[in-house]
Design a protein around this motif. Structure first.
Motif, mmCIF file in Angstrom:
data_model
loop_
_atom_site.group_PDB
_atom_site.id
_atom_site.type_symbol
_atom_site.label_atom_id
_atom_site.label_comp_id
_atom_site.label_asym_id
_atom_site.label_seq_id
_atom_site.Cartn_x
_atom_site.Cartn_y
_atom_site.Cartn_z
ATOM 1 N N ASP A 94 -1.582 40.774 33.881
ATOM 2 C CA ASP A 94 -2.249 42.211 34.217
ATOM 3 C C ASP A 94 -1.728 42.865 35.267
ATOM 4 O OD1 ASP A 94 -3.889 41.747 31.837
ATOM 5 O OD2 ASP A 94 -5.525 40.636 33.158
ATOM 6 N N GLU A 95 -1.232 42.278 36.326
ATOM 7 C CA GLU A 95 -0.573 42.835 37.449
ATOM 8 C C GLU A 95 0.814 42.458 37.913
ATOM 9 O OE1 GLU A 95 -2.007 45.145 39.031
ATOM 10 O OE2 GLU A 95 -4.086 45.018 37.965
ATOM 11 N N PRO A 96 1.622 42.842 38.581
ATOM 12 C CA PRO A 96 2.744 42.640 39.003
ATOM 13 C C PRO A 96 3.068 41.464 39.698
ATOM 14 C CG PRO A 96 2.318 44.670 40.079
ATOM 15 C CD PRO A 96 1.256 44.437 39.166
ATOM 16 N N GLU A 97 2.091 41.271 40.634
ATOM 17 C CA GLU A 97 2.140 40.272 41.744
ATOM 18 C C GLU A 97 1.695 38.555 40.529
ATOM 19 O OE1 GLU A 97 -1.966 41.399 41.954
ATOM 20 O OE2 GLU A 97 -0.085 42.395 41.921
ATOM 21 N N ALA A 98 0.583 39.056 39.783
ATOM 22 C CA ALA A 98 0.490 37.931 38.982
ATOM 23 C C ALA A 98 1.640 37.491 38.031
ATOM 24 C CB ALA A 98 -0.448 38.131 37.813
ATOM 25 N N ALA A 99 2.695 38.419 37.616
ATOM 26 C CA ALA A 99 3.661 38.037 36.986
ATOM 27 C C ALA A 99 4.444 37.101 37.682
ATOM 28 C CB ALA A 99 4.661 39.128 36.345
ATOM 29 N N LEU A 100 4.895 37.200 39.047
ATOM 30 C CA LEU A 100 5.604 36.196 39.576
ATOM 31 C C LEU A 100 5.141 35.037 39.784
ATOM 32 C CD1 LEU A 100 6.714 39.104 40.626
ATOM 33 C CD2 LEU A 100 6.796 37.832 43.013
ATOM 34 N N ARG A 101 3.942 34.863 39.676
ATOM 35 C CA ARG A 101 3.202 33.451 39.716
ATOM 36 C C ARG A 101 3.411 32.632 38.235
ATOM 37 N NH1 ARG A 101 3.677 30.004 42.227
ATOM 38 N NH2 ARG A 101 3.061 31.223 44.350
ATOM 39 N N THR A 102 3.069 33.605 37.198
ATOM 40 C CA THR A 102 3.364 33.025 35.899
ATOM 41 C C THR A 102 4.586 32.522 35.917
ATOM 42 O OG1 THR A 102 1.712 34.407 35.008
ATOM 43 C CG2 THR A 102 3.272 33.541 33.379
ATOM 44 N N ALA A 103 5.721 33.333 36.224
ATOM 45 C CA ALA A 103 7.051 32.941 36.126
ATOM 46 C C ALA A 103 7.381 31.411 36.644
ATOM 47 C CB ALA A 103 7.891 33.993 36.468
ATOM 48 N N PHE A 104 6.666 31.353 37.854
ATOM 49 C CA PHE A 104 7.129 30.056 38.545
ATOM 50 C C PHE A 104 6.209 28.903 37.939
ATOM 51 C CE2 PHE A 104 8.519 32.721 42.142
ATOM 52 C CZ PHE A 104 9.692 32.352 42.259
ATOM 53 N N ASP A 105 4.873 29.310 37.569
ATOM 54 C CA ASP A 105 4.070 28.348 36.973
ATOM 55 C C ASP A 105 4.791 27.699 35.685
ATOM 56 O OD1 ASP A 105 2.256 28.547 39.136
ATOM 57 O OD2 ASP A 105 0.701 29.647 37.976
ATOM 58 N N GLU A 106 5.486 28.718 35.122
ATOM 59 C CA GLU A 106 6.073 28.192 33.545
ATOM 60 C C GLU A 106 7.241 27.816 33.824
ATOM 61 O OE1 GLU A 106 5.283 31.499 30.904
ATOM 62 O OE2 GLU A 106 3.250 31.112 30.627
#
Length: 257
Positions: free
Chosen positions: A68-80
């Motif tokens: 939902d937010e740009p900073e969350a996209a970074l965390r998603t990419a690392f988590d996955e």
């Protein structure tokens, strides 16, 4: 387009993990959307060796969840596990329509860059990492390589690119975490190879042996160990001039799917 948070609010992770240098923001005036294997992020990083990275432009994202937010996209990419490298200390340095650029800076140079995009994938709209690039692990803080399980070797000038030499434990999903693989250029050696893998090596593993007089000095060392290899390249010798472990070269096909 969703409203981007301010640069101060988007210091997404604590910078204390990697020092004050992570606060320094890199500058980049070029386009944030670019075709090519690594995309625009490749143009942002300042590396001594060729950077590693990836690109989902244009509209080719199918690697994971949207955020939902740009900073969350970074965390998603690392988590996955979509991207590798630095996990902490990114700074938002630029907003451009539906894209945002985050950088990690160390010793005054941008060592990793991530560009997130607010776009469509899977019939939905959301933020995802569109392109990313990082310098070699040898150019990143030591804690980053340690977290990734990558062992950095050194020569007389300092850390050596992992394209030249590095070692790491084997993958857990193949049950090889008790093995250590040493890559020296395009050649791979293995430590503690089980007898069941003997057919996949050019010689037996020996945990303690004398250093042969014909051993070729590579000039590489780490944690008190030095690295030699045999003239024919079938063995690597890791240790000191008193005693070494003999790591056999792996044969083609000794890989983990």
């Amino acid at each position: 387009m969703r409203r981007l948070l301010s640069a101060v609010a988007m210091l997404i992770l604590l910078t204390s993990a990697c020092g004050e240098d992570t606060l320094a923001a890199g500058t980049y005036d070029g386009p944030l959307a670019a075709e090519g294997r690594q995309g625009a992020a490749h143009r942002v990083v300042e590396c001594d060796d060729a950077p590693t990275g990836g690109n989902n432009y244009p509209g080719e994202y199918d690697n994971g969840a949207l955020s939902d937010e740009p900073e969350a996209a970074l965390r998603t990419a690392f988590d996955e596990a979509q991207i590798t490298g630095v996990h902490d200390g990114y700074v938002l340095v630029r907003e451009d329509d539906d894209r945002a650029l985050f950088t990690f800076t160390d010793a005054g140079r941008v060592r990793q860059a991530l560009i997130v995009h607010d776009g469509e994938a899977f019939g939905k709209e959301g933020w995802y990492v569109e392109s990313w690039a990082r310098c070699d692990y040898a150019e990143l803080p030591a804690a980053v390589a340690e977290r990734a399980g990558v062992e950095i070797w050194f020569d007389a000038d300092g850390p050596v690119s992992t394209r030249r030499v590095h070692s790491a434990d084997g993958p857990e999903h193949c049950g090889w975490q008790h093995l250590t693989f040493l890559s020296l250029g395009e050649t791979t050696y293995v430590r503690d190879a089980d007898t069941e893998y003997a057919e996949w090596t050019d010689a037996p593993y020996d945990s303690e042996a004398d250093l042969p007089p014909h051993a070729v000095d590579t000039g590489f060392h780490r944690d008190g160990d030095h690295l030699w290899r045999s003239p024919d390249g079938t063995r690597a010798y890791v240790g000191n001039r008193e005693k070494v472990a003999v790591w056999p070269r792996t044969k083609d096909g000794f890989t983990c799917a």
